[in-house]
Design an enzyme around this catalytic site. Structure first.
Site, PDB file in Angstrom:
ATOM      1  CB  SER A   1      -3.708   5.570  -6.070  1.00  0.00           C
ATOM      2  OG  SER A   1      -2.365   5.716  -5.693  1.00  0.00           O
TER       3      SER A   1
ATOM      4  CG  ASP B   1      -0.022  -0.842  -9.464  1.00  0.00           C
ATOM      5  OD1 ASP B   1       0.961  -0.084  -9.338  1.00  0.00           O
ATOM      6  OD2 ASP B   1      -1.139  -0.594  -8.963  1.00  0.00           O
TER       7      ASP B   1
ATOM      8  CG  HIS C   1      -0.931   3.025  -9.544  1.00  0.00           C
ATOM      9  ND1 HIS C   1      -1.012   2.174  -8.463  1.00  0.00           N
ATOM     10  CD2 HIS C   1      -1.232   4.272  -9.076  1.00  0.00           C
ATOM     11  CE1 HIS C   1      -1.334   2.877  -7.387  1.00  0.00           C
ATOM     12  NE2 HIS C   1      -1.470   4.141  -7.726  1.00  0.00           N
TER      13      HIS C   1
END
Length: 547
Positions: A422, A507, A539
């Site tokens: 991330s 995602d 994600h």
């Protein structure tokens, strides 16, 4: 929910990893026949869940079933699955609160999308002659943009409540607020870091039994002598030697039976039941028992000074040598800089970390840095990261931390990797393109490579947070040059090291199309890149076969 029903989240519909989590109920005695999706529907996501202390069959749950951008509150029967709309989101509510005595919606937290301020609202709730009466919503407490805090709970006297706030100070403190006068009394604070866990206690003088802080490692402050005594019993009878490694993760309704987690930094969590009346512990299980046969190196806390003098708390985990002694400072090891995600509302913590332990077992030293912009260290530290993505001081903190490891003999300067998910993946990409001389390889998971594209494609229910994100990142939506300056996609020519890229096909935060485009560009520039797409992930990489 009760002695027979377990509530749990499942990514129930759509694509695995799309974050549309549903709330399910299952009967522990007959899970074959008695299980149900309590929040059915396509593209429905669950947010807040509240249990009813007085009526075990009933819960309150917030979902976006009515409007995909907003979360309304529903009253739910866990046995029948009946859902009744209880409170409609007017468009700016980002969280709800329930009065435990009447089990009615009494608090809401709203975000002003113009100035990014946050306000806690409350209304009076009363019951007379079987009828529920609601007062008007009124402002309880206001947080201007940049301030930290939240609503914690109502006082047992009914005349006060507890909040956390950084208003008038740098770090987040615990306050008691008079509901009539709105005056606040500070219960506790630490100038080094924000308050962490809070355990309310209706029988103590200030209504609080325990709080914790974590500047470097977890520190507990007790207000209740009996609770402190129980924690010491748990240490004496358990596998740890300090109260900071003991966590109460659940209690029976009468608080006589506790679920305990022992969490030292060099062992997987061990769970147990604690019977307070007998001071007796019954061990339940170890979260990862197969790891108990390994000797896991302890995590060390280190303080690193950034180039502008800002102190950074970091965690260093070093591998064992063949004789099972820790590598000493004069023995450099291959280093992995492991960057946390977020970056807001996130930080690295002292404690057991399976990924870190896997890497040290393979001979790597691992450094985790709470760079500026990380949470937990007050509003000034957090907002020092505003506008500092990629080429700014957030990235400089990581660069300076690697330099510290090299200078202090921790890292072999020719064997340094950067690894993140991330925002951590973004930072890894930024390291590879903005300081390419520093890293020999990079591992990039769910990484935004084009910041504006990420902002433009956020989930609809993040709408109330969009303006705040832009304040923290910078004007990527309006200033094309600024976006190009901080987006790694536009600097891929600088990449010198091999890159391993991982993407979840579903995602909703970093679309696969953006990552596909970046990987294609790397290949066109003849850069060394390996790309893995998991069709059943979002994600985060959660499925065990993929991990």
């Amino acid at each position: 929910a009760d002695s027979q029903t377990i509530l749990y989240y499942v990514n129930s519909d759509g694509q695995p990893g799309d974050e549309n989590y549903h709330l399910w109920a299952v009967n522990v005695f007959d899970g074959v026949r008695f299980y149900r999706d309590l929040t059915p529907g396509d593209n429905v996501k669950v947010q807040d869940v509240f249990l009813n202390s007085w009526k075990s069959s009933e819960i309150m749950v917030a979902t976006n079933a009515r409007n995909s951008s907003l979360f309304d509150m529903y009253r739910c029967n866990i046995y029948t699955g009946e859902l009744v709309l209880d409170a409609i989101n007017p468009g700016n509510v980002i969280a709800w609160g329930v009065d435990p005595q009447t089990f009615q919606v009494q608090q809401s937290i709203v975000r002003n999308q113009t100035d990014s301020s946050t306000t806690v609202l409350m209304r009076d709730v009363s019951i007379s002659e079987g009828q529920i009466h609601f007062g008007e919503w009124t402002d309880l407490y206001h947080y201007p943009y940049g301030e930290l805090g939240n609503y914690i709970g109502k006082g047992i006297d009914g005349q006060s409540c507890y909040i956390t706030s950084s208003c008038g100070r740098d770090t987040k403190a615990l306050l008691k607020l008079n509901l009539e006068t709105k005056e606040t009394t500070t219960i506790c604070e630490d100038p080094r870091c924000d308050i962490g866990e809070i355990m309310l206690d209706p029988e103590s003088d200030n209504g609080v039994s325990m709080v914790s802080y974590e500047y470097e490692q977890r520190e507990i402050h007790f207000f209740n002598a009996e609770l402190e005594w129980h924690y010491n019993v748990l240490v004496k009878q358990g596998p740890v030697d300090r109260v900071s490694d003991v966590y109460v993760v659940g209690q029976s309704r009468d608080s006589t039976i506790w679920v305990i987690s022992y969490e030292p930094s060099n062992s997987p969590p061990i769970y147990a039941l604690y019977y307070t009346a007998q001071q007796r512990i019954t061990r339940l299980f170890c979260a990862q028992p197969e790891l108990l046969r390994y000797q896991i190196p302890p995590m060390q806390t280190v303080s690193i000074t950034a180039r502008d003098g800002l102190p950074l708390v970091a965690y260093l985990s070093r591998p064992f040598q063949t004789n099972k002694s820790l590598l000493n400072v004069s023995t450099p090891a291959p280093l992995i800089l492991l960057v946390h995600g977020g970056p807001w509302e996130e930080r690295d913590w002292y404690g057991f970390n399976p990924l870190v332990n896997f890497l040290t077992n393979r001979g790597f030293a691992v450094l985790q840095v709470n760079f500026r912009g990380s949470s937990g260290y007050g509003k000034a530290f957090s907002h020092k990261g505003d506008g500092q993505w990629g080429v700014g001081s957030m990235q400089h903190d990581l660069t300076d931390s690697v330099a510290w490891c090299i200078e202090n003999g921790v890292a072999d300067k020719d064997k340094v990797a950067i690894f993140g998910t991330s925002y951590g993946g973004y930072a890894a990409l930024s390291g590879l393109v903005f300081t390419p001389e520093l890293y020999k390889c990079g591992i990039v998971i769910a990484a935004p490579s084009n910041v504006k594209s990420m902002i433009d494609k956020i989930p609809t229910y993040w709408g109330p947070l969009r303006n705040t994100m832009l304040r923290r990142i910078g004007p990527v939506d309006e200033d094309e040059e600024f976006n190009k300056k901080i987006s790694p996609f536009y600097h891929l020519d600088n990449v010198r090291a091999p890159v391993f890229v991982v993407q979840g096909a579903n995602d909703v935060r970093v679309p696969q199309t953006d990552t596909d485009r970046m990987v294609s560009a790397l290949k066109e520039k003849t850069k060394e890149v390996e790309y893995v797409v998991y069709p059943d992930e979002g994600h985060s990489i959660l499925n065990l076969p993929n991990r």
